[in-house]
Scaffold this active site. Sequence first.
Site, short mmCIF file in Angstrom:
data_model
loop_
_atom_site.label_atom_id
_atom_site.label_comp_id
_atom_site.label_asym_id
_atom_site.label_seq_id
_atom_site.Cartn_x
_atom_site.Cartn_y
_atom_site.Cartn_z
N GLY A 1 0.84 -1.20 0.00
CA GLY A 1 0.00 0.00 0.00
C GLY A 1 0.88 1.24 0.00
O GLY A 1 2.10 1.18 -0.24
N GLN B 1 -11.32 6.23 -1.10
CA GLN B 1 -12.03 7.08 -2.07
C GLN B 1 -11.82 8.56 -1.78
O GLN B 1 -11.54 9.35 -2.65
CB GLN B 1 -13.53 6.78 -2.01
CG GLN B 1 -13.90 5.42 -2.50
CD GLN B 1 -15.37 5.13 -2.31
OE1 GLN B 1 -16.13 5.95 -1.80
NE2 GLN B 1 -15.79 3.94 -2.69
N GLY B 2 -11.99 8.93 -0.50
CA GLY B 2 -12.09 10.34 -0.10
C GLY B 2 -10.94 11.18 -0.61
O GLY B 2 -11.11 12.02 -1.50
N GLU C 1 -14.55 16.74 4.61
CA GLU C 1 -15.09 15.50 5.17
C GLU C 1 -15.44 15.78 6.62
O GLU C 1 -15.11 16.86 7.14
CB GLU C 1 -14.09 14.35 5.06
CG GLU C 1 -13.99 13.81 3.64
CD GLU C 1 -13.31 12.47 3.56
OE1 GLU C 1 -13.80 11.51 4.18
OE2 GLU C 1 -12.28 12.38 2.86
N HIS D 1 -16.75 2.88 9.80
CA HIS D 1 -17.16 3.90 8.84
C HIS D 1 -18.68 3.92 8.82
O HIS D 1 -19.32 2.87 8.81
CB HIS D 1 -16.61 3.57 7.45
CG HIS D 1 -16.67 4.74 6.51
ND1 HIS D 1 -17.84 5.18 5.97
CD2 HIS D 1 -15.70 5.57 6.04
CE1 HIS D 1 -17.59 6.23 5.20
NE2 HIS D 1 -16.29 6.49 5.24
N ARG E 1 -16.70 10.61 12.88
CA ARG E 1 -17.16 9.32 12.37
C ARG E 1 -17.80 8.41 13.41
O ARG E 1 -18.78 7.74 13.14
CB ARG E 1 -15.94 8.61 11.85
CG ARG E 1 -16.11 8.14 10.48
CD ARG E 1 -14.83 7.67 9.98
NE ARG E 1 -14.61 8.34 8.73
CZ ARG E 1 -13.60 8.09 7.96
NH1 ARG E 1 -12.68 7.24 8.33
NH2 ARG E 1 -13.49 8.71 6.82
N HIS F 1 -13.73 -0.24 9.65
CA HIS F 1 -13.04 0.49 8.59
C HIS F 1 -11.56 0.68 8.85
O HIS F 1 -10.73 0.43 7.99
CB HIS F 1 -13.71 1.86 8.47
CG HIS F 1 -13.18 2.74 7.39
ND1 HIS F 1 -13.17 2.35 6.06
CD2 HIS F 1 -12.63 3.98 7.42
CE1 HIS F 1 -12.64 3.33 5.33
NE2 HIS F 1 -12.31 4.32 6.13
N GLU G 1 -1.28 1.64 8.64
CA GLU G 1 -2.36 1.26 9.56
C GLU G 1 -1.94 0.23 10.61
O GLU G 1 -2.51 0.18 11.70
CB GLU G 1 -3.56 0.74 8.75
CG GLU G 1 -4.82 0.57 9.59
CD GLU G 1 -6.04 0.25 8.76
OE1 GLU G 1 -6.00 0.38 7.52
OE2 GLU G 1 -7.06 -0.13 9.37
N ARG H 1 -10.06 8.40 14.45
CA ARG H 1 -9.26 9.04 13.38
C ARG H 1 -10.06 10.09 12.62
O ARG H 1 -11.23 9.88 12.27
CB ARG H 1 -8.81 7.96 12.40
CG ARG H 1 -7.96 8.47 11.26
CD ARG H 1 -7.48 7.33 10.41
NE ARG H 1 -8.59 6.67 9.76
CZ ARG H 1 -9.03 6.97 8.55
NH1 ARG H 1 -8.43 7.90 7.83
NH2 ARG H 1 -10.05 6.32 8.03
C1 SIN Z 1 -13.96 8.06 2.97
O1 SIN Z 1 -13.79 8.43 1.83
O2 SIN Z 1 -15.00 8.24 3.59
C2 SIN Z 1 -12.86 7.33 3.65
C3 SIN Z 1 -11.76 8.25 3.95
C4 SIN Z 1 -11.02 7.81 5.16
O3 SIN Z 1 -11.30 6.75 5.71
O4 SIN Z 1 -10.17 8.57 5.62
#
Ligand code: SIN
Length: 521
Positions: free
Chosen positions: A13, A48-49, A116, A243, A289, A352, A376, A387
């Site tokens: 990764g 994704q974010g 976010e 998540h 979150r 998540h 991680e 986080r």
């Molecule tokens: C997300 O796109 O919601 C995940 C991003 C993250 O876990 O930091």
Amino acid sequence: MREIHDVIIVGTGIAGLSAAIFLKEAGLDVIVITKESDTSETSTNYAQGGIIAWKKSDKPEHLAEDILNAGYNYNNREAVDFFVSKGPELVINFFVKKLGLDFSHNIQGEFDYTGEAAHSLKRILHYADHTGDKIQEVLTNYTKQLNIPIYTDHTAIDLITNNHHSNDKQELYRPLEVMGIYVLDNLKGEVITFLANKTILATGGLGNLYQHTTNPSAATGDGLSMAHRTGADIINAEFVQFHPTLLYNKDIERFLISESLRGEGAKLTDHEGHLFMENYPPLKDLAPRDVVARAIFEEMNRQDKPYMLLDLKSHYKGDMSIKERFSKIYHTCLKGGIDITQESIPVVPAAHYFCGGIKVDLAGRSSLKNLYAIGETSCTGLHGANRLASSSLLEGLLWAKSSADDIIENFQPIITRRLQSIPDWIQPANSIDFDPILINQDWKLIQLTMWNYVGIVRMKKGLDRARADINYYSHHIMKFYKEAVLTREIIELRNAVVNASIIINSAIHNKTSIGCHYIED
Ligand code: SIN
């Protein structure tokens, strides 16, 4: 078979590949191993974010405040200061300037920063909604250009140490030192002795310990389990982040609905269209979150519904069209029969991110000599009890750099004679081939136990029950492991049950309900 290298890295990764790049460019002999056939099958690839990055109007102290608020001030202040002062600029220098990654731009032609949950401003760079696979692609291409050897289909079994493995009995009286890894070649079924002066674990998370997860199937916490067996310090293991929004769809498994949808306006509703996050002021849908995941979970239980809904179509505020901004989510949901430009998205919370891990310092050094952990699988303390979104890719990159710098500055090879005293792996005679159905059944038991008793909402009785159940499974699995022909699946199962124990014991030990460790009673 045996090989000797300067550095061995487990994991492909963002953390593993970035570290490999920094080390190789400094002239070290570095190799990377992965248990997957495809080097891109990583959690990074599914992110994704986006990634927190330098922005003119942002200040390190603002970012620090958001990280500490999300983390309930349980964070390691040193790690937070290091992250906010060095991290955001590294994204620009490494990904944009060096590797040429062109993150998404807005209609003015500037970088399009997105928001976010729990971020006080938009500071996240993204590549539409497939930031992770773009990052994976540029890193993979660059490691190829540098000719960094990547051994696919190679599963790490155990760390090699002088105390545990050397044939020289005098090594028992020396401080414990990591000297490499025993690794299974999945395809040949042979165990290779990879000796190395420095070992870096970048094995990612452990979402598969839970019934529902956003993680790829490889996320079984192999590094955590290996480090624990060897005696490394592990911290904050009770903090497993859920998540809030995994897609709920019978045909599409493990598909994340990025938090950036809520960052761009989307709102959570129940089946009657009530905006239930209005009950969680001041941040509501953009609360941290853990708060949002619990709110969804509680609403599902209260209304006896298997999912809640995320409404993007009515509230989207972005510049680009939904199809363009969230192209991956749009196309994937469409395959499941959901048009996100017309309908709300069914969502459930899922395991998540592991906020705990192998305890490391600012240079990624674990408590064991010559062992580093990054990404991680490590715990730098940056995330505290929960986080902040989009901080993990950057944490992986920054600690890849700091651990590589530390190795480069202080590189001292282990004396060859000491490495030669390490024997090759001995596979017991008469090993048995185990039926995959048995392995599958054990996995299901672990996942259900963790989901029901060590999940989003925990109770003391449930944690005690989980400990008893996992101890029982552990006894059987360890016996089974000793008798079995080694396979990737057996190794992962053994790691999983060890990791489940680590999490449960930490959860029982920490009596304070905080962040991702939410105790109802
Ligand atoms: C997300 O796109 O919601 C995940 C991003 C993250 O876990 O930091």
